[in-house]
Design an enzyme around this catalytic site. Structure first.
Site, PDB file in Angstrom:
ATOM      1  N   TYR D 144       0.859  -1.189   0.000  1.00 17.22           N
ATOM      2  CA  TYR D 144       0.000   0.000   0.000  1.00 17.22           C
ATOM      3  C   TYR D 144       0.887   1.227   0.000  1.00 17.22           C
ATOM      4  O   TYR D 144       1.821   1.327   0.780  1.00 17.22           O
ATOM      5  CB  TYR D 144      -0.855  -0.031   1.266  1.00 17.22           C
ATOM      6  CG  TYR D 144      -1.769   1.162   1.460  1.00 17.22           C
ATOM      7  CD1 TYR D 144      -3.140   1.034   1.242  1.00 17.22           C
ATOM      8  CD2 TYR D 144      -1.282   2.389   1.883  1.00 17.22           C
ATOM      9  CE1 TYR D 144      -3.993   2.112   1.438  1.00 17.22           C
ATOM     10  CE2 TYR D 144      -2.128   3.467   2.068  1.00 17.22           C
ATOM     11  CZ  TYR D 144      -3.485   3.330   1.842  1.00 17.22           C
ATOM     12  OH  TYR D 144      -4.321   4.399   2.039  1.00 17.22           O
ATOM     13  N   LYS D 172      -1.507  -1.538  -4.078  1.00 18.74           N
ATOM     14  CA  LYS D 172      -2.592  -0.566  -4.132  1.00 18.74           C
ATOM     15  C   LYS D 172      -1.987   0.799  -3.954  1.00 18.74           C
ATOM     16  O   LYS D 172      -1.320   1.053  -2.954  1.00 18.74           O
ATOM     17  CB  LYS D 172      -3.613  -0.845  -3.014  1.00 18.74           C
ATOM     18  CG  LYS D 172      -4.854   0.016  -3.175  1.00 18.74           C
ATOM     19  CD  LYS D 172      -5.409   0.440  -1.853  1.00 18.74           C
ATOM     20  CE  LYS D 172      -5.638   1.921  -1.846  1.00 18.74           C
ATOM     21  NZ  LYS D 172      -6.544   2.363  -0.782  1.00 18.74           N
TER      22      LYS D 172
END
Lengths: 302, 302, 302, 302
Positions: D144, D172
């Site tokens: 992330y 992500k």
């Protein structure tokens, strides 16, 4: 203060032209003219002198004027007519309006409106500046916003106010924030058409409703850029993305270096002796040249 | 390419002058000349046209040249001679050198060297730019650095390289980072003398070894500024700080507003009709004017 | 919710203590205790565990609690009593109040209040957070603000509101903007006393009205730090600045490296085996160690 | 240190779940469980507790653990199985590995790896942190990165190194820079699959090769989100964009407010009493609630 409701329909690939200038500050007419002819022959849809890649910030007015003159002349000599959208950039309303009027008188087809600010401006100041350009001629205006290199940004409320002016018809956003473009299209998509910049993925901008791109890399891969545009227009997205993925390596390379140095270096490799960027900007480094050469070779552009 | 080893000994309070320009873009000679006479009579130690407060970024060359011309002429008419240090600002080496040579020929006593950058520059580029100015005349050069409004900054290694040039003698740092000044003094204090800017506390900069300040607020409180300078020079720190604390309210007020708008607004209150800053900059707001008026009244400067 | 109007009179040199923790996460009691005794013997005026240098952001509650416990215990064993001001840091009001109450029950003399934010907070949120700390005990609170490493900053209006709380008595500003401290003193100097941080020049902060400094470098040069403080207090500014100039090289060195890595590395050189900072932070590099060693040697601190 | 070469095939819509917590800090099991059932019934492809929207930064370990426990239990009770990917966030390698191991033991299907940094980290430090997570279990890891709210960013070279680890399978990116995603896909698209975040246009990310999105807004429009995903997968881009344009208004609304406050406020309007975000975060304002209500109504989601 004249106004036009006619839509010139600007769309497609508008390469940001470099500004070839020799050590004495003279615009190199011949190579600039040849570049224009080459790009038009390759199928580009328009020409944009005096964008960031065109080093507008490093040229005095005489140089800027001469660059536009040469581009207009060369474009007029081409069989196919393409619109010339010239960059206007200043810190004051008065100077921006003066530049606009002069370019309009010279026969440009549109104005790329760039705001240079030293002290921060509030929204009213930003709107006043672009309004001065919009009202200085009847040429269609492309609002330009580049939060990376500029001190002021066009907020959505400012864009909304400017979109109400009859000559303000296009916007080019040079931030890497593609979602912002969709917000702009959601807000004023019925009034403004949106061009992508080299920080966005052109195919993605086409998907969400853009009409093309204005960018430096198109100078060195005009044919492939036009092909990508056509694939997007036809909605052949798989093929478009396959090509986009290959072309993106060029944008990656350019993002690493001074934009003007890069495009000028790439054009030199392709046989256009446009020279280095104006000092104190450095020419493309050895490593940069090697990387750009490799990318161009992989694209069949050398 | 001439060089000078002589130390002009610049020190003390150098007000950043405003640039009064009317709506047609004409420099307002009379009020600018009167301001110069007023400041010299109040005891300031030098004059600095075309700093940030002087809106250099908003003036074309003819306007910049005229501002310096008027200041030089008015300064020559004063009984007491004070040096005039004019701001040179450009994006290219060539233009910076040209401005420097022209100002030198006009008779300025020093050059305030300002770098305007669009694309980021590496250290070599920054050094090349300031070197071009340093070698364009034999006038002493004040390096100017303002990370808030400018895209490039002078790093300590760059300052060290520039300090080796014979004409580079001073530095003015407009960041609010006072510790950085001590680092600069530790590194090149034997070569460069340091001026404070309005973002620093002048008394604190004097304590650590500064020789004065170049700042917009000194335009409107010249007598108190000179008094503060003298107290610092004499080492009467308690009294200096008592006065500094009162004067600081002016810097606080100015930090809140567009600097040029503020100083111009304050001068208007004091009877100098210098007009508003150049559009799209906004004039000092009603609230701003009320606040500046209150501060000036508290200082006995109205 | 208890309140105290008594002024504890914190002033002088408060070293930010490191947090020695072994690879299994155990606090190294012995070396921490010995460091405390060494610093108190050297004359420091207070001790601050769990500041930035103390790696509060890298320790869980059990570790933080243990660090404070060891410091309190060692401080109590010293002949001279010095106050212990422990760092409280959290993202929620509830957790900040809980930490404060627990430290107060353990017997700390004051609280260094640090705000950790993930999403940006508005002024009301910032005030609510520090109010939760201020009301969780009757210990005096030092507001801490560090715009470099934290996502939220204490604005002047927020500071004004917090200064009205009876336990909020001090402020430590870790920005490099010394002028901001004068603005704070001008606004709430009758309510809050101001400590310098390592980004400011301590002597300059003393000149403008500060009462001392809380900083990591004082851990490794306690005697010289106390000497500098005394010179400032006595107003012997020339001597103070001569010493300050020498000490500043330490702050310069520390500004280049991870603060905790640096102070821990310096203490290791001085014979305190405090270990490296918690991974993934890197230990002081070879180059860093060489530089720190040179600076310490020049100061006679090795 | 175990490793898995199996591809779990995460794809589609993974709502970022909110963390409902009462004023005493207790996780509200019932409403969280009901939300999970509602989302699974609506067709979402996975669940992500403890993302930004899940306020991981405001919860202690007991609360985080309880949130994941409740989500796992509720998910197991649903007819259709969907993977649960839980957020791990820490400042130290040790704590990150500990959290990962505990979540893995509890039965999560994947780990969303979040780096919290106080002092800046170099590339080695960043890689060491994520490696600690990757090696602490055999669960697939989603890297992330969120440059807006976090102090450290994952550079392309760091991503390349991490992609070589067997458990690192997804990424992500919560920046708004969509071009960066294409660069990541060009570099490691054969190793990592990419999820969009709410700052990107999901349809655009699907076009360039993404496999879905992990985002807070999907909590309140699960059915429409799944429909959009299916249209993208089928390559029905015109219809996809028509829906995307409508859904984008939700992302615009959320971008204006504290993300957790917004999603919690929207869920309250939909009949899920999840309460406000943890103080000092402010609940959704009146104006915010009105705007969110209008957007939800326009989408038929109220």
């Amino acid at each position: 203060m004249t106004q036009s409701a006619q839509d010139p329909g600007f769309h497609g690939v508008f390469p940001y032209l470099v500004s070839p200038v020799d050590a004495q500050g003279r615009v190199l007419d011949a190579v600039l003219g040849r570049l224009v002819e080459h790009l038009v022959a390759a199928g580009v849809h328009g020409l944009t002198p005096l964008g960031s890649t065109g080093e507008f910030a490093y040229l005095d007015w005489a140089q800027r004027r001469r660059v536009v003159e040469v581009v207009l002349e060369a474009a007029r000599g081409c069989e196919r007519h393409v619109p010339v959208v010239a960059g206007v950039a200043a810190t004051t309303n008065a100077e921006a309006a003066r530049q606009t009027a002069e370019f309009a008188a010279m026969g440009v087809d549109g104005i790329l409106a760039i705001l240079e600010a030293y002290f921060p401006l509030n929204e009213d100041g930003v709107v006043a500046y672009f309004t001065a350009i919009a009202e200085a001629s009847d040429k269609p205006v492309v609002l330009y916003t580049n939060p990376t290199f500029q001190r002021s940004d066009l907020t959505l409320p400012a864009i909304r106010r400017l979109a109400a002016l009859p000559t303000v018809r296009y916007l080019k956003d040079a931030s890497p924030n593609t979602g912002r473009l969709l917000s702009i299209l959601n807000a004023v998509g019925d009034r403004l058409r949106v061009f992508s910049a080299s920080a966005h993925i052109p195919a993605a901008v086409m998907l969400i409703g853009g009409v093309g791109w204005m960018a430096g890399p198109a100078c060195v891969v005009p044919t492939l850029s036009v092909r990508l545009y056509e694939l997007c227009r036809e909605g052949v997205w798989d093929e478009a993305m396959a090509l986009q993925r290959r072309l993106w390596r060029l944008n990656e390379a350019f993002a690493q270096y001074n934009l003007a140095a890069c495009i000028k270096g790439a054009l030199e490799l392709q046989g256009f002796p446009v020279g280095p960027p104006l000092p104190p900007q450095a020419p493309l480094s050895e490593a940069g040249r090697a990387e750009v050469r490799a990318v161009l070779e992989a694209l069949g552009a050398l």
